[in-house]
Write an enzyme that holds these catalytic residues in place. Structure first.
Site, PDB file in Angstrom:
ATOM      1  N   ASP A 151     -34.961  64.440  70.587  1.00 26.62           N
ATOM      2  CA  ASP A 151     -36.120  65.236  70.176  1.00 26.62           C
ATOM      3  C   ASP A 151     -36.515  66.212  71.295  1.00 26.62           C
ATOM      4  O   ASP A 151     -35.743  66.452  72.238  1.00 26.62           O
ATOM      5  CB  ASP A 151     -37.268  64.325  69.711  1.00 26.62           C
ATOM      6  CG  ASP A 151     -37.937  63.572  70.851  1.00 26.62           C
ATOM      7  OD1 ASP A 151     -37.547  63.761  72.034  1.00 26.62           O
ATOM      8  OD2 ASP A 151     -38.858  62.789  70.567  1.00 26.62           O
TER       9      ASP A 151
ATOM     10  N   CYS B 125     -35.027  60.253  73.386  1.00 26.92           N
ATOM     11  CA  CYS B 125     -36.381  60.723  73.090  1.00 26.92           C
ATOM     12  C   CYS B 125     -37.214  60.444  74.333  1.00 26.92           C
ATOM     13  O   CYS B 125     -36.651  60.177  75.406  1.00 26.92           O
ATOM     14  CB  CYS B 125     -36.942  60.115  71.804  1.00 26.92           C
ATOM     15  SG  CYS B 125     -37.326  58.357  71.850  1.00 26.92           S
TER      16      CYS B 125
ATOM     17  N   THR C  47     -39.228  57.969  75.250  1.00 27.20           N
ATOM     18  CA  THR C  47     -39.045  56.595  75.740  1.00 27.20           C
ATOM     19  C   THR C  47     -37.687  56.006  75.396  1.00 27.20           C
ATOM     20  O   THR C  47     -37.302  54.973  75.954  1.00 27.20           O
ATOM     21  CB  THR C  47     -40.089  55.667  75.101  1.00 27.20           C
ATOM     22  OG1 THR C  47     -39.914  55.736  73.673  1.00 27.20           O
ATOM     23  CG2 THR C  47     -41.506  56.088  75.475  1.00 27.20           C
TER      24      THR C  47
ATOM     25  N   HIS D 104     -20.954  42.923  75.245  1.00 24.58           N
ATOM     26  CA  HIS D 104     -21.416  41.838  74.358  1.00 24.58           C
ATOM     27  C   HIS D 104     -21.801  42.306  72.958  1.00 24.58           C
ATOM     28  O   HIS D 104     -21.691  41.524  72.019  1.00 24.58           O
ATOM     29  CB  HIS D 104     -22.611  41.126  74.990  1.00 24.58           C
ATOM     30  CG  HIS D 104     -22.256  40.367  76.226  1.00 24.58           C
ATOM     31  ND1 HIS D 104     -23.169  39.657  76.959  1.00 24.58           N
ATOM     32  CD2 HIS D 104     -21.063  40.215  76.872  1.00 24.58           C
ATOM     33  CE1 HIS D 104     -22.562  39.082  77.985  1.00 24.58           C
ATOM     34  NE2 HIS D 104     -21.280  39.419  77.969  1.00 24.58           N
TER      35      HIS D 104
ATOM     36  N   ARG E  80     -38.320  60.379  79.541  1.00 27.07           N
ATOM     37  CA  ARG E  80     -39.556  60.338  80.327  1.00 27.07           C
ATOM     38  C   ARG E  80     -39.726  59.026  81.076  1.00 27.07           C
ATOM     39  O   ARG E  80     -40.750  58.830  81.739  1.00 27.07           O
ATOM     40  CB  ARG E  80     -40.756  60.555  79.400  1.00 27.07           C
ATOM     41  CG  ARG E  80     -40.764  61.934  78.754  1.00 27.07           C
ATOM     42  CD  ARG E  80     -41.873  62.060  77.713  1.00 27.07           C
ATOM     43  NE  ARG E  80     -41.878  63.389  77.110  1.00 27.07           N
ATOM     44  CZ  ARG E  80     -42.396  63.663  75.908  1.00 27.07           C
ATOM     45  NH1 ARG E  80     -42.947  62.695  75.187  1.00 27.07           N
ATOM     46  NH2 ARG E  80     -42.371  64.883  75.431  1.00 27.07           N
TER      47      ARG E  80
ATOM     48  N   HIS F  60     -18.247  37.110  71.146  1.00 26.29           N
ATOM     49  CA  HIS F  60     -19.167  38.218  70.870  1.00 26.29           C
ATOM     50  C   HIS F  60     -18.798  38.935  69.574  1.00 26.29           C
ATOM     51  O   HIS F  60     -19.669  39.477  68.903  1.00 26.29           O
ATOM     52  CB  HIS F  60     -19.186  39.199  72.038  1.00 26.29           C
ATOM     53  CG  HIS F  60     -19.606  38.548  73.320  1.00 26.29           C
ATOM     54  ND1 HIS F  60     -20.863  38.038  73.508  1.00 26.29           N
ATOM     55  CD2 HIS F  60     -18.907  38.292  74.463  1.00 26.29           C
ATOM     56  CE1 HIS F  60     -20.939  37.505  74.720  1.00 26.29           C
ATOM     57  NE2 HIS F  60     -19.766  37.643  75.315  1.00 26.29           N
TER      58      HIS F  60
END
Ligand code: RB5
Length: 144
Positions: free
Chosen positions: A11, A68, A70, A101, A112, A136
């Site tokens: 974004d 993005c 976060t 895994h 950010r 796995h």
């Protein structure tokens, strides 16, 4: 993972970091499919997660990077798609372990929340680590 065609998107928080990572991936020999966004205008992160998921589904790409602010929203959105195993990573250790895994096929990063050098190390590790398989593989199959 060996050499891949990698879809990258994010974004409005992402363009600066995305450009750095795209260049890093090209320098490592990968083909990069840049699905935007490339400007500062506010956009909606789910659309970019959907774009990378579509590129994986139709074979235009084998793996992805999503960014993005976060990394949280875009990883939630990406994981709505059953063929996507998107991993939000803040450290190269997480990037290594999610490949080993979880056979993650999309790396999510927060522009950010981590620095550019950490992001680059996450990318380098993610795309050079092979899935371990074995026990796995059973667990990844259970993800559906
Ligand atoms: C956009 O301002 C921000 O909400 C987005 O980049 C992301 O952090 C959402 O999870």
């Amino acid at each position: 993972m060996g050499i891949q065609t990698i879809a990258i998107a994010g974004d409005h928080a992402s363009p600066e970091l995305k450009a750095v990572l795209a260049e890093q991936l090209r320098a490592a020999g990968h083909t990069v499919l840049d699905l935007g966004t490339n400007g500062p205008e506010s956009v909606d992160y789910p659309s970019f997660a959907d774009a990378v998921a579509a590129a994986l589904a139709d074979g235009r790409a084998n793996a992805g990077v999503l960014i993005c602010g976060t990394g949280i929203g875009i990883s939630i959105a990406a994981n709505r798609h059953r063929h996507v195993r998107a991993a939000l990573c803040h450290t190269p250790t997480e990037a290594r372990l999610t490949r080993l895994h979880n056979d993650a096929n999309v790396l999510c990063l927060g522009a950010r929340t981590i620095g550019v050098e950490v992001a680059k190390d996450c990318v380098a590790t993610f795309f050079t680590t092979e899935f371990e398989g074995g026990r796995h593989a059973r667990r990844v199959a259970m993800l559906g």
